[in-house]
Design a protein around this motif. Structure first.
Motif, mmCIF file in Angstrom:
data_model
loop_
_atom_site.group_PDB
_atom_site.id
_atom_site.type_symbol
_atom_site.label_atom_id
_atom_site.label_comp_id
_atom_site.label_asym_id
_atom_site.label_seq_id
_atom_site.Cartn_x
_atom_site.Cartn_y
_atom_site.Cartn_z
ATOM 1 N N ARG A 2 -62.023 6.346 -16.915
ATOM 2 C CA ARG A 2 -63.389 6.585 -16.484
ATOM 3 C C ARG A 2 -63.480 6.530 -14.963
ATOM 4 N NH1 ARG A 2 -67.793 6.375 -19.507
ATOM 5 N NH2 ARG A 2 -69.004 5.127 -18.022
ATOM 6 N N VAL A 3 -64.298 7.434 -14.426
ATOM 7 C CA VAL A 3 -64.504 7.466 -12.982
ATOM 8 C C VAL A 3 -65.640 6.515 -12.621
ATOM 9 C CG1 VAL A 3 -63.740 9.861 -12.838
ATOM 10 C CG2 VAL A 3 -66.184 9.363 -13.121
ATOM 11 N N TYR A 4 -65.774 6.220 -11.346
ATOM 12 C CA TYR A 4 -66.978 5.579 -10.836
ATOM 13 C C TYR A 4 -67.982 6.693 -10.570
ATOM 14 C CZ TYR A 4 -64.454 1.169 -10.203
ATOM 15 O OH TYR A 4 -63.747 0.011 -10.418
ATOM 16 N N ASN A 5 -69.068 6.700 -11.333
ATOM 17 C CA ASN A 5 -70.026 7.789 -11.319
ATOM 18 C C ASN A 5 -71.231 7.407 -10.462
ATOM 19 O OD1 ASN A 5 -71.789 9.877 -11.834
ATOM 20 N ND2 ASN A 5 -72.124 9.353 -13.974
ATOM 21 N N PHE A 6 -71.355 8.029 -9.295
ATOM 22 C CA PHE A 6 -72.440 7.738 -8.369
ATOM 23 C C PHE A 6 -73.580 8.747 -8.484
ATOM 24 C CE2 PHE A 6 -68.721 5.679 -6.535
ATOM 25 C CZ PHE A 6 -69.226 4.465 -6.091
ATOM 26 N N ARG A 265 -77.080 -8.852 -7.993
ATOM 27 C CA ARG A 265 -75.978 -7.890 -8.019
ATOM 28 C C ARG A 265 -76.301 -6.657 -7.189
ATOM 29 N NH1 ARG A 265 -73.790 -7.288 -14.160
ATOM 30 N NH2 ARG A 265 -73.457 -5.202 -13.307
ATOM 31 N N ASN A 266 -77.518 -6.147 -7.348
ATOM 32 C CA ASN A 266 -77.896 -4.923 -6.641
ATOM 33 C C ASN A 266 -78.029 -5.153 -5.142
ATOM 34 O OD1 ASN A 266 -77.944 -3.208 -8.912
ATOM 35 N ND2 ASN A 266 -79.965 -3.946 -9.488
ATOM 36 N N ARG A 267 -78.527 -6.315 -4.761
ATOM 37 C CA ARG A 267 -78.599 -6.631 -3.332
ATOM 38 C C ARG A 267 -77.203 -6.685 -2.732
ATOM 39 N NH1 ARG A 267 -80.966 -11.098 -3.725
ATOM 40 N NH2 ARG A 267 -83.111 -10.397 -3.426
ATOM 41 N N ALA A 268 -76.269 -7.303 -3.440
ATOM 42 C CA ALA A 268 -74.897 -7.411 -2.933
ATOM 43 C C ALA A 268 -74.250 -6.037 -2.775
ATOM 44 C CB ALA A 268 -74.058 -8.282 -3.867
ATOM 45 N N LYS A 269 -74.463 -5.150 -3.741
ATOM 46 C CA LYS A 269 -73.895 -3.807 -3.649
ATOM 47 C C LYS A 269 -74.487 -3.039 -2.463
ATOM 48 C CE LYS A 269 -74.978 -2.756 -7.893
ATOM 49 N NZ LYS A 269 -75.147 -2.009 -9.154
ATOM 50 N N PRO A 340 -70.679 -1.146 -11.027
ATOM 51 C CA PRO A 340 -70.151 -2.462 -10.663
ATOM 52 C C PRO A 340 -69.872 -2.560 -9.173
ATOM 53 C CG PRO A 340 -68.413 -1.135 -11.623
ATOM 54 C CD PRO A 340 -69.681 -0.324 -11.735
ATOM 55 N N LEU A 341 -69.790 -3.781 -8.690
ATOM 56 C CA LEU A 341 -69.455 -4.009 -7.275
ATOM 57 C C LEU A 341 -68.113 -3.386 -6.938
ATOM 58 C CD1 LEU A 341 -70.284 -5.463 -4.627
ATOM 59 C CD2 LEU A 341 -69.005 -7.456 -5.450
ATOM 60 N N GLU A 342 -67.195 -3.381 -7.894
ATOM 61 C CA GLU A 342 -65.873 -2.799 -7.658
ATOM 62 C C GLU A 342 -65.963 -1.316 -7.327
ATOM 63 O OE1 GLU A 342 -65.553 -6.473 -10.018
ATOM 64 O OE2 GLU A 342 -66.735 -4.626 -10.259
ATOM 65 N N GLY A 343 -66.928 -0.617 -7.928
ATOM 66 C CA GLY A 343 -67.109 0.798 -7.627
ATOM 67 C C GLY A 343 -67.573 1.009 -6.197
ATOM 68 N N VAL A 344 -68.498 0.174 -5.747
ATOM 69 C CA VAL A 344 -68.978 0.275 -4.371
ATOM 70 C C VAL A 344 -67.855 -0.071 -3.401
ATOM 71 C CG1 VAL A 344 -70.690 -0.539 -2.713
ATOM 72 C CG2 VAL A 344 -71.323 -0.253 -5.125
ATOM 73 N N GLN A 345 -67.043 -1.071 -3.739
ATOM 74 C CA GLN A 345 -65.920 -1.424 -2.870
ATOM 75 C C GLN A 345 -64.926 -0.270 -2.781
ATOM 76 O OE1 GLN A 345 -65.447 -4.523 -1.021
ATOM 77 N NE2 GLN A 345 -64.159 -2.968 -0.062
ATOM 78 N N ALA A 346 -64.699 0.408 -3.903
ATOM 79 C CA ALA A 346 -63.791 1.556 -3.885
ATOM 80 C C ALA A 346 -64.334 2.660 -2.973
ATOM 81 C CB ALA A 346 -63.586 2.083 -5.299
ATOM 82 N N LEU A 347 -65.649 2.851 -3.001
ATOM 83 C CA LEU A 347 -66.260 3.843 -2.116
ATOM 84 C C LEU A 347 -66.119 3.434 -0.653
ATOM 85 C CD1 LEU A 347 -67.995 6.296 -1.410
ATOM 86 C CD2 LEU A 347 -70.026 4.945 -2.003
ATOM 87 N N VAL A 348 -66.397 2.188 -0.349
ATOM 88 C CA VAL A 348 -66.274 1.695 1.027
ATOM 89 C C VAL A 348 -64.837 1.853 1.521
ATOM 90 C CG1 VAL A 348 -66.335 -0.388 2.454
ATOM 91 C CG2 VAL A 348 -68.254 0.158 0.924
#
Length: 359
Positions: A2-6, A265-269, A340-348
């Motif tokens: 599965r991809v990280y779907n933005f 969670r959303n604030r952290a992302k 998930p936070l991991e998806g945002v980290q992957a984007l960063v």
């Protein structure tokens, strides 16, 4: 894999919900049939619907004097339903314009009543929201309408506007369930499901019951809030599969700790992604810092010619749906509850690497 779907919507859903639905697809809880095959009048589906409504009320803290409706037609359908249900012919309503979806609501509103735009953020390029306390709402307005979050522009109200004695109406499609919301401040909250609630095809409307008796006689039955409330949202055959899936998403949100946990969670992302943009000399975000969306984050490269190479690199890295809306270009990351936070980290990480290679 599965991809990280933005994608902005239809958007990513919790994997646990999809797997639960998969396990129940051919046989829902020993009924011997799929939810897609059930009569919406059957005891099985009535229980699914009632459970979803109860969870929605619990999570949002919906007071008893509000109806919760599960309808079709998307938020766009509610652009017409709002004036038809709340205003007589020739009446006036106040609207706030903060971007693309506000404009669509205003355009539809003008088909049904006299629209007064009490704030228009065009001078900022729709990168701001009105200052708190700045709205002058006509005392005779049937309602004040605003878009809580502009999905395309990434602009979000950080406060609830004061409408005085005028009913406050909001399109909360892209923020509902992302954090606590004081429902009692609103006359009507409506939201398309395909961002934080579940799949496309269902729209939730939370309406104060004293507003239900105002619909025009010509209001179509599928948009008539009182008629739908009296029929438990089943005046016609509802989108049963979407309703069931929304119920599973609501259960998942409960399991995550409710809306306070979602807010953390959303604030952290959002802080992670905006922090990466603001600390960069390469990437930029066009929105005023006080009006930035937690859910939809547009970001721009210094040269539009870099958009396609970045999106190609993103696809190769398993990051999907990052293209900006066709009307504005650039990139946009929608980071709803299920991201998930991991998806945002992957984007960063990708943004950092891309900057090093192209900065």
């Amino acid at each position: 894999m599965r991809v990280y779907n933005f994608s902005a919507g239809p958007a990513t859903m919790p994997l646990e919900v999809l797997e639960r639905a998969q396990s129940e697809l051919t046989d829902w809880r020993g009924s011997g049939m799929s939810v897609t095959e059930m009569s919406h009048r059957s005891p099985e589906f009535v229980s699914i619907a009632a459970e979803a409504e109860a969870r929605m009320r619990s999570l949002l803290g919906v007071p008893d004097d509000y109806a919760v409706l599960f309808l079709q037609g998307g938020a766009t359908g509610q652009f017409a339903a709002v004036p038809l249900n709340l205003a007589a012919v020739g009446a006036t309503a106040a609207y706030v314009n903060t971007g693309a979806w506000s404009k669509k609501a205003i355009a539809e509103g003008r088909n049904h009543l006299d629209v007064r735009v009490v704030a228009d953020e065009k001078d900022s390029g729709y990168a701001t929201v009105p200052a708190p306390g700045s709205l002058e709402v006509p005392a005779d307005a049937a309602y004040l309408h605003y878009t809580l979050n502009e999905t395309i522009g990434g602009v979000e109200f950080p406060y609830v506007p004061d409408a005085g004695d005028v009913p406050l109406v909001t399109d909360a499609s892209s923020t509902i369930l992302s954090r606590p919301l004081d429902v009692s401040r609103f006359g009507v909250i409506y939201a398309g499901a395909q961002k934080n609630l579940g799949p496309a095809g269902l729209t939730v409307v939370v309406v104060r019951k004293d507003l239900l008796g105002r619909a025009r006689p010509e209001t179509p039955s599928v948009l008539h809030w009182q008629a739908m409330a009296e029929a438990d949202s089943m005046l016609n055959t509802p989108p049963t599969l979407a309703w069931y899936l929304v119920g599973l998403v609501l259960e998942w949100v409960e399991q995550q700790g409710g809306l306070e946990a979602m807010a953390q969670r959303n604030r952290a992302k959002a802080e992670l992604l905006y922090g990466a943009i603001d600390s960069s000399d390469f990437w930029s975000n066009p929105v005023d810092a006080d009006a930035r969306s937690w859910m939809n984050v547009p970001f721009l490269a210094p040269d539009p010619a870099l958009d396609k190479p970045f999106l190609a690199a993103a696809a190769e890295a398993g990051l999907s749906g990052l293209g900006g809306h066709r009307s504005v270009g650039g990139m946009r990351a929608s980071i709803y509850n299920a991201m998930p936070l991991e998806g945002v980290q992957a984007l960063v990480d990708l943004m950092t690497d891309f900057e090093k290679q192209n900065g």
